[in-house]
Design an enzyme around this catalytic site. Sequence first.
Site, PDB file in Angstrom:
ATOM      1  N   GLU A  57     -44.321 -67.409  85.924  1.00 39.71           N
ATOM      2  CA  GLU A  57     -44.499 -67.544  85.514  1.00 39.71           C
ATOM      3  C   GLU A  57     -46.276 -66.938  85.122  1.00 39.71           C
ATOM      4  OE1 GLU A  57     -45.141 -71.699  88.504  1.00 39.71           O
ATOM      5  OE2 GLU A  57     -44.876 -69.312  90.122  1.00 39.71           O
ATOM      6  N   HIS A  61     -46.367 -76.892  94.238  1.00 37.34           N
ATOM      7  CA  HIS A  61     -45.931 -75.574  94.359  1.00 37.34           C
ATOM      8  C   HIS A  61     -48.092 -75.320  94.885  1.00 37.34           C
ATOM      9  CE1 HIS A  61     -45.657 -73.378  90.752  1.00 37.34           C
ATOM     10  NE2 HIS A  61     -46.184 -72.771  91.382  1.00 37.34           N
ATOM     11  N   HIS A  80     -48.915 -69.688  96.947  1.00 37.97           N
ATOM     12  CA  HIS A  80     -47.890 -71.352  97.571  1.00 37.97           C
ATOM     13  C   HIS A  80     -48.593 -71.140  99.122  1.00 37.97           C
ATOM     14  CE1 HIS A  80     -44.715 -69.373  94.644  1.00 37.97           C
ATOM     15  NE2 HIS A  80     -45.260 -70.503  93.618  1.00 37.97           N
ATOM     16  N   HIS A 101     -51.849 -66.400  91.659  1.00 40.96           N
ATOM     17  CA  HIS A 101     -51.454 -67.769  92.088  1.00 40.96           C
ATOM     18  C   HIS A 101     -50.743 -67.528  92.828  1.00 40.96           C
ATOM     19  CE1 HIS A 101     -48.578 -70.708  91.447  1.00 40.96           C
ATOM     20  NE2 HIS A 101     -47.875 -69.923  91.299  1.00 40.96           N
TER      21      HIS A 101
HETATM   22 MN    MN Z   1     -45.608 -70.403  91.593  1.00 43.50          MN
END
Ligand code: MN
Length: 239
Positions: free
Chosen positions: A80, A169, A101, A99
Amino acid sequence: MSVAQSDPALLDKLVMANRILYDQGVVDGFGHISVRHDSVPGVFLLSCNRAPGLVVRGDIDCFDLDGASVSDSSNRPYLERFIHSEIYRARADVIAVVHSHSPNVIPFGVTGQRLKPIFHMAGFLGGGTAHYDIRDASGNTDLLVRNGELGKYLATALGAHSCVLMRGHGSTTVGASIEQVVYRAIYAEVNARLQSQALGLGPVTYLSEEEAQLAATAIDGQIGRCWDLWQRRIGPIES
Ligand code: MN
């Protein structure tokens, strides 16, 4: 190009940021943080495919805005990385990107509710969070931002916000420094937990836009205090 050309202090700070985000429960085996190269425009620093809590200096590679590695290494990159490359392409003001979760944010992404500042520590959420649904861009997928096209869609959804929720996500947070983006990622998660709790009790009075702006400015001058504390918990990092 070698990553050795970047400021060693920046490299060390990025490694520390990886460890802090794990220690503070924002990332687990997954999730990542990047920072723009200090002297090469259009290049950013990001770990190779490693759990953030295990990242060391030698794991940090350089990438261009197409998400291609420009380091002399054969390390496997994160799938990603396009989250980072396309946000840097779209936002000249962004110096660092996280980034994750982190779990308390997820319920907001799947209900389309925005995170809004519930207390002064989260003034950076003043404009509310942006929302992104990968299905609108690409139909049924594995939810991962696997290419530049999806990265662009995410960067467009982020717009001028500091945080975008990714349906089913996680979330992506941006900042003007490593310290600021780490702070924001940690407090986006805290705000999500508190906002969920408050919504269960009744109607919520959020910070007004002006309160949020004033609070964010006040906190920005004091992030170093948090950083020192978070850093202290990590201890020395093996090279
Ligand atoms: Mn991710």
